[in-house]
Design a protein around this motif. Structure first.
Motif, PDB file in Angstrom:
ATOM      1  N   ASP A 209     -21.356  33.630  71.541  1.00  0.00           N
ATOM      2  CA  ASP A 209     -21.325  34.731  71.114  1.00  0.00           C
ATOM      3  C   ASP A 209     -21.666  35.718  72.172  1.00  0.00           C
ATOM      4  OD1 ASP A 209     -20.532  34.411  68.197  1.00  0.00           O
ATOM      5  OD2 ASP A 209     -22.592  33.566  68.001  1.00  0.00           O
ATOM      6  N   ALA A 210     -21.336  36.854  72.082  1.00  0.00           N
ATOM      7  CA  ALA A 210     -21.703  38.058  73.106  1.00  0.00           C
ATOM      8  C   ALA A 210     -22.055  39.206  72.393  1.00  0.00           C
ATOM      9  CB  ALA A 210     -20.842  38.152  73.966  1.00  0.00           C
ATOM     10  N   ALA A 211     -22.978  39.882  72.921  1.00  0.00           N
ATOM     11  CA  ALA A 211     -23.399  41.307  72.654  1.00  0.00           C
ATOM     12  C   ALA A 211     -23.232  42.264  73.939  1.00  0.00           C
ATOM     13  CB  ALA A 211     -24.718  41.269  72.189  1.00  0.00           C
ATOM     14  N   ILE A 212     -22.524  43.320  73.952  1.00  0.00           N
ATOM     15  CA  ILE A 212     -22.379  44.175  75.061  1.00  0.00           C
ATOM     16  C   ILE A 212     -23.180  45.419  74.696  1.00  0.00           C
ATOM     17  CG2 ILE A 212     -20.954  45.362  76.765  1.00  0.00           C
ATOM     18  CD1 ILE A 212     -18.959  43.121  76.299  1.00  0.00           C
ATOM     19  N   ILE A 213     -24.163  45.688  75.550  1.00  0.00           N
ATOM     20  CA  ILE A 213     -24.944  46.875  75.260  1.00  0.00           C
ATOM     21  C   ILE A 213     -24.812  48.063  76.577  1.00  0.00           C
ATOM     22  CG2 ILE A 213     -26.916  45.743  76.172  1.00  0.00           C
ATOM     23  CD1 ILE A 213     -28.512  47.493  74.276  1.00  0.00           C
ATOM     24  N   ALA A 214     -24.509  49.235  76.037  1.00  0.00           N
ATOM     25  CA  ALA A 214     -24.092  50.201  77.207  1.00  0.00           C
ATOM     26  C   ALA A 214     -24.192  51.638  76.674  1.00  0.00           C
ATOM     27  CB  ALA A 214     -22.800  50.180  77.807  1.00  0.00           C
ATOM     28  N   ARG A 215     -25.036  52.284  77.125  1.00  0.00           N
ATOM     29  CA  ARG A 215     -25.212  53.742  76.746  1.00  0.00           C
ATOM     30  C   ARG A 215     -25.556  53.952  75.157  1.00  0.00           C
ATOM     31  NH1 ARG A 215     -21.641  53.942  80.754  1.00  0.00           N
ATOM     32  NH2 ARG A 215     -19.962  53.295  79.341  1.00  0.00           N
ATOM     33  N   GLY A 216     -26.500  52.942  74.848  1.00  0.00           N
ATOM     34  CA  GLY A 216     -26.911  53.151  73.372  1.00  0.00           C
ATOM     35  C   GLY A 216     -26.226  52.324  72.535  1.00  0.00           C
ATOM     36  N   GLU A 217     -24.873  51.838  73.015  1.00  0.00           N
ATOM     37  CA  GLU A 217     -24.077  51.433  71.931  1.00  0.00           C
ATOM     38  C   GLU A 217     -23.956  49.767  72.069  1.00  0.00           C
ATOM     39  OE1 GLU A 217     -22.102  53.291  69.689  1.00  0.00           O
ATOM     40  OE2 GLU A 217     -22.796  55.061  70.428  1.00  0.00           O
ATOM     41  N   LEU A 218     -23.741  49.129  71.086  1.00  0.00           N
ATOM     42  CA  LEU A 218     -23.831  47.552  71.086  1.00  0.00           C
ATOM     43  C   LEU A 218     -22.558  46.952  70.263  1.00  0.00           C
ATOM     44  CD1 LEU A 218     -26.288  45.133  71.012  1.00  0.00           C
ATOM     45  CD2 LEU A 218     -24.788  44.912  69.347  1.00  0.00           C
ATOM     46  N   ARG A 219     -21.735  46.388  71.003  1.00  0.00           N
ATOM     47  CA  ARG A 219     -20.591  45.499  70.519  1.00  0.00           C
ATOM     48  C   ARG A 219     -20.986  44.076  70.280  1.00  0.00           C
ATOM     49  NH1 ARG A 219     -15.190  47.343  70.974  1.00  0.00           N
ATOM     50  NH2 ARG A 219     -14.707  45.442  70.445  1.00  0.00           N
ATOM     51  N   ALA A 220     -20.876  43.519  69.390  1.00  0.00           N
ATOM     52  CA  ALA A 220     -21.182  42.063  69.286  1.00  0.00           C
ATOM     53  C   ALA A 220     -19.914  41.234  68.837  1.00  0.00           C
ATOM     54  CB  ALA A 220     -22.326  41.730  68.487  1.00  0.00           C
ATOM     55  N   GLY A 221     -19.779  40.114  68.990  1.00  0.00           N
ATOM     56  CA  GLY A 221     -18.655  39.172  68.432  1.00  0.00           C
ATOM     57  C   GLY A 221     -18.586  37.774  69.187  1.00  0.00           C
ATOM     58  N   PRO A 222     -17.567  37.142  69.101  1.00  0.00           N
ATOM     59  CA  PRO A 222     -17.269  35.852  69.642  1.00  0.00           C
ATOM     60  C   PRO A 222     -17.009  36.313  71.123  1.00  0.00           C
ATOM     61  CG  PRO A 222     -15.904  36.000  67.818  1.00  0.00           C
ATOM     62  CD  PRO A 222     -16.439  37.431  67.921  1.00  0.00           C
ATOM     63  N   ALA A 223     -17.625  35.389  71.928  1.00  0.00           N
ATOM     64  CA  ALA A 223     -17.443  35.521  73.329  1.00  0.00           C
ATOM     65  C   ALA A 223     -16.104  35.742  73.748  1.00  0.00           C
ATOM     66  CB  ALA A 223     -18.607  34.359  74.234  1.00  0.00           C
ATOM     67  N   ASP A 224     -15.492  34.620  73.261  1.00  0.00           N
ATOM     68  CA  ASP A 224     -13.961  34.657  73.918  1.00  0.00           C
ATOM     69  C   ASP A 224     -13.117  35.858  73.564  1.00  0.00           C
ATOM     70  OD1 ASP A 224     -13.513  32.107  75.161  1.00  0.00           O
ATOM     71  OD2 ASP A 224     -13.293  31.203  72.997  1.00  0.00           O
ATOM     72  N   THR A 225     -13.447  36.474  72.408  1.00  0.00           N
ATOM     73  CA  THR A 225     -13.110  38.109  72.092  1.00  0.00           C
ATOM     74  C   THR A 225     -13.575  38.929  73.086  1.00  0.00           C
ATOM     75  OG1 THR A 225     -12.784  37.057  70.003  1.00  0.00           O
ATOM     76  CG2 THR A 225     -12.163  39.476  70.323  1.00  0.00           C
ATOM     77  N   LEU A 226     -14.894  39.055  73.099  1.00  0.00           N
ATOM     78  CA  LEU A 226     -15.486  40.136  73.897  1.00  0.00           C
ATOM     79  C   LEU A 226     -15.253  40.312  75.245  1.00  0.00           C
ATOM     80  CD1 LEU A 226     -16.743  41.209  71.279  1.00  0.00           C
ATOM     81  CD2 LEU A 226     -18.919  41.624  72.477  1.00  0.00           C
ATOM     82  N   LEU A 227     -15.489  38.990  75.864  1.00  0.00           N
ATOM     83  CA  LEU A 227     -15.196  38.881  77.363  1.00  0.00           C
ATOM     84  C   LEU A 227     -13.908  38.754  77.775  1.00  0.00           C
ATOM     85  CD1 LEU A 227     -18.514  36.328  77.835  1.00  0.00           C
ATOM     86  CD2 LEU A 227     -18.154  38.659  77.825  1.00  0.00           C
ATOM     87  N   THR A 228     -12.884  38.891  77.006  1.00  0.00           N
ATOM     88  CA  THR A 228     -11.538  39.044  77.399  1.00  0.00           C
ATOM     89  C   THR A 228     -10.945  40.668  77.120  1.00  0.00           C
ATOM     90  OG1 THR A 228     -10.873  38.186  75.277  1.00  0.00           O
ATOM     91  CG2 THR A 228     -10.869  36.483  77.125  1.00  0.00           C
ATOM     92  N   ASP A 229     -11.891  41.304  76.686  1.00  0.00           N
ATOM     93  CA  ASP A 229     -11.617  42.771  76.455  1.00  0.00           C
ATOM     94  C   ASP A 229     -11.677  43.616  77.660  1.00  0.00           C
ATOM     95  OD1 ASP A 229     -11.347  45.679  75.434  1.00  0.00           O
ATOM     96  OD2 ASP A 229     -11.997  44.858  73.531  1.00  0.00           O
ATOM     97  N   ALA A 230     -10.605  43.721  78.724  1.00  0.00           N
ATOM     98  CA  ALA A 230     -11.030  44.366  79.849  1.00  0.00           C
ATOM     99  C   ALA A 230     -11.441  45.688  79.814  1.00  0.00           C
ATOM    100  CB  ALA A 230      -9.705  44.404  80.687  1.00  0.00           C
ATOM    101  N   ALA A 231     -11.135  46.370  78.728  1.00  0.00           N
ATOM    102  CA  ALA A 231     -11.320  48.119  78.699  1.00  0.00           C
ATOM    103  C   ALA A 231     -12.768  48.028  77.941  1.00  0.00           C
ATOM    104  CB  ALA A 231     -10.410  48.672  77.550  1.00  0.00           C
TER     105      ALA A 231
END
Ligand SMILES: Nc1ncnc2c1ncn2[C@@H]1O[C@H](COP(=O)(O)OP(=O)(O)O)[C@@H](O)[C@H]1O
Ligand SMILES: [Mg+2]
Length: 278
Positions: A209-231
């Motif tokens: 799983d992955a969670a991406i945190i930037a500028r106060g916003e967090l997006r979490a989900g399966p690592a395979d999905t999040l870490l292939t989302d270039a935008a």
């Protein structure tokens, strides 16, 4: 699923500063490997320190097995035996004269009898593959060794959740590979592991799983999905993971079947060895 650890609408601001984040929520699945990614100053360390009870949220709750964490001394001490935090810099964590003394501190504090303390120290050192360091002075160790000792100190408490802040920072490639193996083994033994990093490749190799945190916003989900989302990665000042990029390029030229998973390491691309799937 009941999350083993959860953040429920957390808000936090350092004294005299703007909020790092507001109303942030995250669920950590039992037994998972969760990578927390984001740019410098994105709030990774702050989130991890809230999750381990080291910081108290201005609003919101941390839940362990569905029960809110209380911040009284005794309740917090009990919580911290189950959720352990490993600092980014081992020198913020290590303080005893020798490795053995340092790793035994937590179990001694639990009031365990000497034989039990010794057994826990021995198994934590074994988990980290450093029994040979037991009698060494901590200040004479290499940085990578001090990192291992700091993790062993956390493991000696037999935590349900192990939280590591930037565990690969400052390690050489061999040290990173060894750490990856260790984290996989601990997870296979049932420990839930959360680690912050800005190394997207490490996250892609290790995390379920992955969670991406930037500028106060967090997006979490399966690592395979999040870490292939270039935008999404670009918006968090992160670079795309190397494996999915190679996978896409190989598929475009028929070098990889359309339904094959992305490669995770150069060794896998070179056919030297398969990479375990998180
Ligand atoms: N002790 C502190 N006092 C005041 N502000 C801090 C402190 N620690 C971190 N911050 C601020 O909080 C924000 C998040 O920092 P941090 O959680 O350390 O991010 P990261 O670990 O992702 O680099 C940053 O803007 C940082 O400057
Ligand atoms: Mg940090």
């Amino acid at each position: 699923m009941t999350a083993v650890l959860a953040a429920d609408r957390l808000s936090y601001a350092y004294p005299g500063s703007a909020p790092v984040f507001s109303e942030l929520s995250l669920e950590v699945a039992r037994g998972t490997s969760l990578a927390v990614l984001g740019p410098n100053g994105g709030g990774k360390t702050t989130l991890l320190r809230l999750l381990c009870g080291g910081l108290r949220p201005a609003a919101g709750r941390i839940l362990l097995d569905g029960r809110p964490v209380a911040y009284g001394r005794a309740a917090l001490a009990e919580f911290r035996t189950r959720v352990q935090f490993v600092h980014q810099d081992p020198d913020d964590q290590l303080f005893a004269a020798t490795v053995g003394q340092d790793v035994s501190f937590g179990p001694l504090n639990l009031g365990l009898p000497p034989e039990a303390v010794a057994a826990r120290v021995a198994s934590a050192l074994e988990d980290m593959e450093i029994p040979f360091l037991a009698d060494r002075p901590t200040h004479l160790l290499s940085f990578g060794q001090r990192k291992r000792v700091a993790i062993a100190g956390a493991l000696a408490l037999r935590p349900v959740v192990l939280i590591l802040d930037e565990p690969t920072a400052g390690l050489d490639p061999a040290g990173t590979e060894a750490l990856l193996e260790t984290l996989r083994r601990l997870q296979a033994d049932g420990t839930t592991i959360i680690a912050s990093t800005h190394d997207v490749d490490f996250a892609h190799r290790w995390a379920r799983d992955a969670a991406i945190i930037a500028r106060g916003e967090l997006r979490a989900g399966p690592a395979d999905t999040l870490l292939t989302d270039a935008a999404l990665l670009r918006a968090a000042s992160l670079r795309p993971a190397w494996g999915p990029a190679v996978g896409r390029a190989l598929r475009a030229v028929g070098g990889l079947p359309a339904d094959a998973p992305d490669p995770r390491s150069p060794e896998e691309v070179l056919g030297l060895r398969p990479e375990p799937r998180p």
